[in-house]
Enzyme design. Sequence first.
Site, PDB file in Angstrom:
ATOM      1  N   TYR A   1      30.838   9.852  23.468  1.00 57.96           N
ATOM      2  CA  TYR A   1      31.470  10.099  22.175  1.00 57.96           C
ATOM      3  C   TYR A   1      31.181  11.516  21.680  1.00 57.96           C
ATOM      4  O   TYR A   1      32.085  12.242  21.253  1.00 57.96           O
ATOM      5  CB  TYR A   1      30.966   9.067  21.164  1.00 57.96           C
TER       6      TYR A   1
ATOM      7  N   PHE B   1      31.507   7.149   7.132  1.00 55.49           N
ATOM      8  CA  PHE B   1      32.604   6.851   6.216  1.00 55.49           C
ATOM      9  C   PHE B   1      32.952   5.368   6.223  1.00 55.49           C
ATOM     10  O   PHE B   1      32.752   4.671   7.214  1.00 55.49           O
ATOM     11  CB  PHE B   1      33.857   7.657   6.588  1.00 55.49           C
TER      12      PHE B   1
ATOM     13  N   CYS C   1      43.877  11.773  13.677  1.00 58.38           N
ATOM     14  CA  CYS C   1      42.803  10.849  13.335  1.00 58.38           C
ATOM     15  C   CYS C   1      42.603   9.772  14.392  1.00 58.38           C
ATOM     16  O   CYS C   1      41.654   8.992  14.301  1.00 58.38           O
ATOM     17  CB  CYS C   1      43.067  10.183  11.986  1.00 58.38           C
TER      18      CYS C   1
ATOM     19  N   ASP D   1      50.377   5.553  21.984  1.00 62.75           N
ATOM     20  CA  ASP D   1      49.096   5.617  22.679  1.00 62.75           C
ATOM     21  C   ASP D   1      48.843   7.084  22.992  1.00 62.75           C
ATOM     22  O   ASP D   1      49.532   7.668  23.838  1.00 62.75           O
ATOM     23  CB  ASP D   1      49.158   4.790  23.960  1.00 62.75           C
TER      24      ASP D   1
ATOM     25  N   ASP E   1      50.279   5.002  15.752  1.00 59.42           N
ATOM     26  CA  ASP E   1      49.176   4.061  15.880  1.00 59.42           C
ATOM     27  C   ASP E   1      49.596   2.961  16.859  1.00 59.42           C
ATOM     28  O   ASP E   1      50.782   2.824  17.191  1.00 59.42           O
ATOM     29  CB  ASP E   1      48.820   3.439  14.518  1.00 59.42           C
TER      30      ASP E   1
ATOM     31  N   SER F   1      45.235   3.010   9.574  1.00 58.61           N
ATOM     32  CA  SER F   1      44.020   2.530   8.922  1.00 58.61           C
ATOM     33  C   SER F   1      43.020   3.665   8.752  1.00 58.61           C
ATOM     34  O   SER F   1      43.210   4.770   9.289  1.00 58.61           O
ATOM     35  CB  SER F   1      43.376   1.401   9.741  1.00 58.61           C
TER      36      SER F   1
ATOM     37  N   THR G   1      35.156   2.896   7.008  1.00 61.88           N
ATOM     38  CA  THR G   1      36.281   2.696   7.904  1.00 61.88           C
ATOM     39  C   THR G   1      36.232   1.264   8.424  1.00 61.88           C
ATOM     40  O   THR G   1      35.253   0.545   8.181  1.00 61.88           O
ATOM     41  CB  THR G   1      36.214   3.669   9.093  1.00 61.88           C
TER      42      THR G   1
ATOM     43  N   SER H   1      33.479  14.811  14.571  1.00 61.58           N
ATOM     44  CA  SER H   1      32.427  13.953  14.029  1.00 61.58           C
ATOM     45  C   SER H   1      31.151  14.765  13.950  1.00 61.58           C
ATOM     46  O   SER H   1      30.957  15.714  14.726  1.00 61.58           O
ATOM     47  CB  SER H   1      32.208  12.746  14.941  1.00 61.58           C
TER      48      SER H   1
END
Length: 261
Positions: free
Chosen positions: A167, A200, A85, A58, A37, A16, A202, A154
Amino acid sequence: MKLGSDITAVITGGASGLGEATARRLASRGVKVALFDLNTERGEALAKELGGVFCSVDVSSSPSVDAGFAKARAAIGQERILVNCAGVGSGKSKTASRDRETGEIREYPLDNFEQIVQINLIGTFRCITKSAAGMLTLDPLEDGDRGVIVNTASVAAEDGQIGQVGYSASKAGVVGMTLNIARDLSRDGIRVNTILPGLFETPLFARASQEAVAKLSASVPFPSRLGYPDEFAQLAETMITCGYFNGEDVRLDGAIRMAPR
């Protein structure tokens, strides 16, 4: 690196969002793709559509990652491209805080910090080192490339907001290791770059209200909208195909600089 049917790619988080867009773009160039994924239903459907292979992986688990690479390589061969990603966001929590009503002192939940770093930073490096080891077994192409690695950080790595420390730290770590890894692998013809996406379209934003999305879009100088996943994929493709692109961390954000809150 010239893209075509003789090139294979692994995309983590490929079912995704940014990973899916990258998988679609590479597949449209003839590249054979493997999607790593945890979303089995979505991943298997997309892999079938693209003529690729899905691997339930994972990235925080070495055995899971090893099994994913083994399955992918058995199906489509040793990858020359890795695009990382896979990652998680986080709820906002301050390093330490005081409840304004009760006066209670709260500390940042360290288990949350550890989980974010384990997936976003260590998970990224885990896939890098295992993929690079496989790339070292390949002969270089005409342009000298053995392989190319593209990571996802990011803008929070540079513009971390209040309550975003876990994060931001995980993504800053991805930025911080990019040049080191590029230098580590340079003699063997493996290039490494990182994209720092801004806001973005998402699955995360798909759950947000139209009002919230409009407000966020207005905060982007130009163009004042959320980024399209294929724009991320376009930059990833450029990093892969341009042979002099190496050791770089590139913001893709419409010139946004995140405010403290």
